[in-house]
Each structure stands twice: as C-alpha cells, then as structure tokens.
Design a protein around this motif. Structure first.
Motif, PDB file in Angstrom:
ATOM      1  N   TYR A   8       0.838  -1.198   0.000  1.00 45.78           N
ATOM      2  CA  TYR A   8       0.000   0.000   0.000  1.00 45.78           C
ATOM      3  C   TYR A   8       0.873   1.248   0.000  1.00 45.78           C
ATOM      4  N   GLY A   9       0.417   2.304  -0.656  1.00 46.17           N
ATOM      5  CA  GLY A   9       1.078   3.594  -0.627  1.00 46.17           C
ATOM      6  C   GLY A   9       0.798   4.307   0.682  1.00 46.17           C
ATOM      7  N   SER A  10       1.511   5.389   0.929  1.00 44.19           N
ATOM      8  CA  SER A  10       1.333   6.142   2.173  1.00 44.19           C
ATOM      9  C   SER A  10      -0.083   6.718   2.296  1.00 44.19           C
ATOM     10  N   ASP A  11      -0.779   6.840   1.168  1.00 41.05           N
ATOM     11  CA  ASP A  11      -2.156   7.351   1.184  1.00 41.05           C
ATOM     12  C   ASP A  11      -3.187   6.234   1.365  1.00 41.05           C
ATOM     13  N   GLY A  12      -2.726   5.007   1.584  1.00 39.05           N
ATOM     14  CA  GLY A  12      -3.624   3.881   1.791  1.00 39.05           C
ATOM     15  C   GLY A  12      -4.073   3.186   0.522  1.00 39.05           C
TER      16      GLY A  12
END
Length: 100
Positions: A8-12
């Motif tokens: 997952y990216g830091s933005d979810g």
C-alpha cells in the motif's frame, strides 16, 4: 480480497497484490545499429510479451532512428527503415523484453 503480499502507498492506496500482472524482465539485446532477430525464452501460459527500445547514443533530436520491433511467437526481430537524407542514421539501441 487478495491473499499473500499486498503493498500500500502512504495514502492507503493498494499498489501491488499477488493477483496483479506485474512485468517480468527476461533479457535484452543490443542492436549494433543493424537489423536482426533473436529467439526468446518461453513465457508462462496466459502471459503477454512486451519490449522497450532505449537508444544508447545521442539521437540528435530527430536524426537518429530507432528500429521497428516485432514479436512473432518466440522470435523478436528489429529492422531499421529510414532515408539517409539530412543526416538520418540508425541509432544503436538496447531492446529490453519480458512478459506481464
């Protein structure tokens, strides 16, 4: 919901999971500024081939021409087609290939 690895990216936002088609590099070939062909290794069932052409020389904006590439079965071939007018030349390139 996928099982196994999920990234997952830091933005979810889901970036990668085990059910996605992720590219697999198989190899590369240098054209030496001439046409040619090579035999490619087999790929897993249900996968598709890809290639990327990268110039290894300064193409001098529009003068250096990359080859046209085709894949037929397990054969990758490339051919240069251009005139020599105005200083056009066959650019030495590396062709990366693989599957996804």
């Amino acid at each position: 919901m996928a099982t196994g690895l999920e990234v997952y990216g830091s933005d979810g936002r889901l970036l990668v999971n085990m059910t996605m088609s992720i590219s697999q590099h198989q190899g590369d070939v240098v054209t030496n500024a001439t046409g040619g062909a090579i035999t490619l290794p087999d790929i897993p069932a249900g996968k598709r081939r890809f290639y990327i052409v990268v110039p290894l020389v300064d193409t001098q904006q529009w003068k250096g021409k990359k080859p046209g590439v085709t894949i037929s079965g397990n054969t990758l071939s490339w051919q240069y087609q251009h005139s020599t007018w105005f200083g056009q030349f066959s650019a030495n390139c590396r062709i990366y290939y693989g599957y996804y």
